[in-house]
Design an enzyme around this catalytic site. Structure first.
Site, PDB file in Angstrom:
ATOM      1  N   LYS A 138      27.867  43.619  47.104  1.00  0.00           N
ATOM      2  CA  LYS A 138      28.798  43.122  45.757  1.00  0.00           C
ATOM      3  C   LYS A 138      28.404  44.064  44.250  1.00  0.00           C
ATOM      4  O   LYS A 138      29.700  44.424  43.635  1.00  0.00           O
ATOM      5  CB  LYS A 138      28.897  41.871  45.305  1.00  0.00           C
ATOM      6  CG  LYS A 138      29.635  41.401  44.001  1.00  0.00           C
ATOM      7  CD  LYS A 138      31.489  40.571  44.470  1.00  0.00           C
ATOM      8  CE  LYS A 138      31.879  40.248  43.234  1.00  0.00           C
ATOM      9  NZ  LYS A 138      33.589  39.957  43.325  1.00  0.00           N
ATOM     10  N   THR A 170      30.088  35.115  42.315  1.00  0.00           N
ATOM     11  CA  THR A 170      29.272  36.133  42.224  1.00  0.00           C
ATOM     12  C   THR A 170      27.917  36.233  41.213  1.00  0.00           C
ATOM     13  O   THR A 170      28.850  35.341  39.710  1.00  0.00           O
ATOM     14  CB  THR A 170      29.777  37.083  41.391  1.00  0.00           C
ATOM     15  OG1 THR A 170      30.912  36.842  42.555  1.00  0.00           O
ATOM     16  CG2 THR A 170      29.275  38.334  40.536  1.00  0.00           C
ATOM     17  N   LYS A 187      31.889  41.295  33.512  1.00  0.00           N
ATOM     18  CA  LYS A 187      30.421  40.239  34.271  1.00  0.00           C
ATOM     19  C   LYS A 187      29.586  41.022  34.824  1.00  0.00           C
ATOM     20  O   LYS A 187      28.601  40.926  34.821  1.00  0.00           O
ATOM     21  CB  LYS A 187      31.702  39.091  34.511  1.00  0.00           C
ATOM     22  CG  LYS A 187      30.644  38.393  35.206  1.00  0.00           C
ATOM     23  CD  LYS A 187      31.382  36.782  36.334  1.00  0.00           C
ATOM     24  CE  LYS A 187      30.390  36.426  36.912  1.00  0.00           C
ATOM     25  NZ  LYS A 187      30.523  35.130  37.873  1.00  0.00           N
TER      26      LYS A 187
HETATM   27  P1  NAD Z   1      36.793  29.909  37.245  1.00  0.00           P
HETATM   28  O1  NAD Z   1      36.090  29.190  36.279  1.00  0.00           O
HETATM   29  O2  NAD Z   1      37.981  29.794  37.501  1.00  0.00           O
HETATM   30  O3  NAD Z   1      36.346  28.378  38.169  1.00  0.00           O
HETATM   31  C1  NAD Z   1      34.724  28.250  37.978  1.00  0.00           C
HETATM   32  C2  NAD Z   1      35.037  26.262  38.217  1.00  0.00           C
HETATM   33  O4  NAD Z   1      33.443  26.055  37.926  1.00  0.00           O
HETATM   34  C3  NAD Z   1      35.140  25.759  36.778  1.00  0.00           C
HETATM   35  O5  NAD Z   1      36.689  24.949  37.099  1.00  0.00           O
HETATM   36  C4  NAD Z   1      34.743  25.471  36.056  1.00  0.00           C
HETATM   37  O6  NAD Z   1      35.152  23.878  35.741  1.00  0.00           O
HETATM   38  C5  NAD Z   1      33.136  24.694  37.222  1.00  0.00           C
HETATM   39  N1  NAD Z   1      32.258  24.176  37.049  1.00  0.00           N
HETATM   40  C6  NAD Z   1      31.378  24.985  35.889  1.00  0.00           C
HETATM   41  N2  NAD Z   1      30.122  24.177  36.141  1.00  0.00           N
HETATM   42  C7  NAD Z   1      30.279  23.168  37.337  1.00  0.00           C
HETATM   43  C8  NAD Z   1      29.209  22.311  37.773  1.00  0.00           C
HETATM   44  N3  NAD Z   1      28.123  22.123  37.302  1.00  0.00           N
HETATM   45  N4  NAD Z   1      29.816  21.115  38.963  1.00  0.00           N
HETATM   46  C9  NAD Z   1      31.100  21.428  39.185  1.00  0.00           C
HETATM   47  N5  NAD Z   1      31.939  22.549  38.947  1.00  0.00           N
HETATM   48  C10 NAD Z   1      31.892  23.480  37.539  1.00  0.00           C
HETATM   49  O7  NAD Z   1      36.588  30.997  38.282  1.00  0.00           O
HETATM   50  P2  NAD Z   1      37.071  31.918  39.946  1.00  0.00           P
HETATM   51  O8  NAD Z   1      37.304  33.027  38.843  1.00  0.00           O
HETATM   52  O9  NAD Z   1      37.062  30.547  40.380  1.00  0.00           O
HETATM   53  O10 NAD Z   1      35.458  32.653  39.876  1.00  0.00           O
HETATM   54  C11 NAD Z   1      34.125  32.167  40.627  1.00  0.00           C
HETATM   55  C12 NAD Z   1      33.673  33.409  40.903  1.00  0.00           C
HETATM   56  O11 NAD Z   1      34.385  33.998  41.631  1.00  0.00           O
HETATM   57  C13 NAD Z   1      33.205  33.666  39.745  1.00  0.00           C
HETATM   58  O12 NAD Z   1      31.466  34.229  40.194  1.00  0.00           O
HETATM   59  C14 NAD Z   1      34.252  34.857  39.722  1.00  0.00           C
HETATM   60  O13 NAD Z   1      33.081  36.351  39.155  1.00  0.00           O
HETATM   61  C15 NAD Z   1      34.106  35.148  41.553  1.00  0.00           C
HETATM   62  N6  NAD Z   1      34.634  35.906  41.904  1.00  0.00           N
HETATM   63  C16 NAD Z   1      36.481  35.415  41.137  1.00  0.00           C
HETATM   64  C17 NAD Z   1      37.343  36.587  40.996  1.00  0.00           C
HETATM   65  C18 NAD Z   1      38.773  36.613  40.943  1.00  0.00           C
HETATM   66  O14 NAD Z   1      39.300  37.778  41.168  1.00  0.00           O
HETATM   67  N7  NAD Z   1      39.184  35.143  40.001  1.00  0.00           N
HETATM   68  C19 NAD Z   1      37.706  37.571  42.248  1.00  0.00           C
HETATM   69  C20 NAD Z   1      35.951  37.750  43.232  1.00  0.00           C
HETATM   70  C21 NAD Z   1      34.929  36.621  42.772  1.00  0.00           C
END
Ligand code: NAD
Length: 302
Positions: free
Chosen positions: A175, A100, A250
């Site tokens: 979204k 997102t 966010k």
């Molecule tokens: P998260 O923080 O658990 O996972 C993101 C991962 O990306 C982390 O493990 C981080 O170490 C990794 N990362 C960051 N920079 C990186 C790079 N340069 N190379 C490789 N890895 C890298 O977040 P999440 O909850 O999995 O969410 C991911 C996305 O999905 C976000 O944009 C969030 O807004 C969206 N989202 C989350 C949810 C939810 O319920 N968690 C629901 C809908 C959408």
């Protein structure tokens, strides 16, 4: 048809998505900058690379599931003298960004991928970790008709409802608009329940009326902010998320950026952002966003 997928970002959402893609028969190689995320994904059977470069070596699809637009651009373009994924893959590789991020960042990601000779869509998701694990995410796709036709069968391994929203950036636009509705409606439902309490209405009575009347909405009938009427809602388990208020903050920040760049004066959307930011800063960040009802109660306590 199976694909060779590099999956970048194995966090709460990315890990189960990578697992489901592997289960569907695709070759998946994952990478995350955080060792704990790599180990957790490996424990669930995802093959792990030591770098973005290694992950994308033989990929025909690159999926990113990262925290923000800066990270997506960094993976695409590289940093600290390291080449980015765009430079390391064969021409015509398909880039799918499921993170997102802002509409403007998504349009930019599409532009740099296309300029480098690749194909690209934005495909943000909704449905949370539960949906990611079950493979039932709702996915909002922005990109050309042709690219959508290519990604749709692939995304069926992770999503149950896959909607082509329009041109690049349109997935993020859908979204951000949806989540702005959600924030406003959750605050509205919460305010109505607190008013009902003061007026002597039981939660069940208000629910029975509003859920069958013009107050009906998802915030009421699925994620009801009071315990009782909807047993599965987070209110029944001390507001454990669900969808954490921090993530709502966010998404409302992304909505604010979109409102500004589109020149839209959305008073309620902007107010919802202020209310959720205040709630998160006061300790509500880790609670489900329906816990905003407690903020309404506290402000009404005098
Ligand atoms: P998260 O923080 O658990 O996972 C993101 C991962 O990306 C982390 O493990 C981080 O170490 C990794 N990362 C960051 N920079 C990186 C790079 N340069 N190379 C490789 N890895 C890298 O977040 P999440 O909850 O999995 O969410 C991911 C996305 O999905 C976000 O944009 C969030 O807004 C969206 N989202 C989350 C949810 C939810 O319920 N968690 C629901 C809908 C959408």
């Amino acid at each position: 048809m199976t694909s060779s997928i590099a999956f970048i970002g194995l966090g709460n959402m990315g890990r189960p998505m990578a697992v489901n893609l592997a289960k569907a028969g695709h070759t998946v190689i994952g990478f995350d900058v955080f060792e704990g995320a790599r180990d957790a994904a490996a424990a669930e059977g995802v093959a792990i690379a030591a770098s973005v470069a290694e992950a994308v070596t033989s990929a025909d699809v690159v999926i990113t599931m990262l925290q923000n637009g800066g990270q997506v651009h960094e993976v695409y373009l590289g940093s600290d003298g390291n080449p980015g994924a765009l430079d390391l893959v064969a021409p015509g590789t398909l880039f799918i960004d499921c993170s997102t991020i802002s509409v403007d960042d998504a349009i930019e990601a599409n532009r740099i991928a296309t300029d480098a000779g690749h194909r690209s869509v934005d495909a943000p998701v909704s449905g949370g970790v539960v949906g990611a694990t079950a493979g039932t995410l709702a996915m909002m796709v922005g990109g050309t008709e042709e690219n959508f036709a290519t990604v749709e069968p692939l995304l069926q391994a992770v999503g149950a409802r896959i909607v082509h929203c329009g041109k690049p950036g349109a997935g993020q636009a859908a979204k951000v608009c949806n989540n702005m509705i959600l924030a406003i409606s959750m605050i509205g439902v919460s305010e109505a329940f607190v008013l009902g309490e003061r007026l002597g209405l039981t939660h069940q009575a208000l629910f029975d009326v509003a859920s069958q009347a013009s107050g009906q909405c998802w915030a009421l009938t699925t994620n009801c902010p009071v315990p009782g009427p909807v047993p599965a809602s987070p209110a029944n388990r001390d507001y454990q998320p669900g969808f954490a208020s921090a993530l709502m903050v966010k998404d409302l920040g992304l909505a604010a950026a979109a409102l500004e760049s589109a020149g839209v004066d959305a008073e309620l959307g902007s107010m919802a952002r202020t209310i959720y930011e205040r709630f998160a800063a006061a300790g509500g960040a880790g609670l489900d966003f329906s816990a905003i009802i407690n903020d309404v109660r506290e402000r009404s306590a005098a």
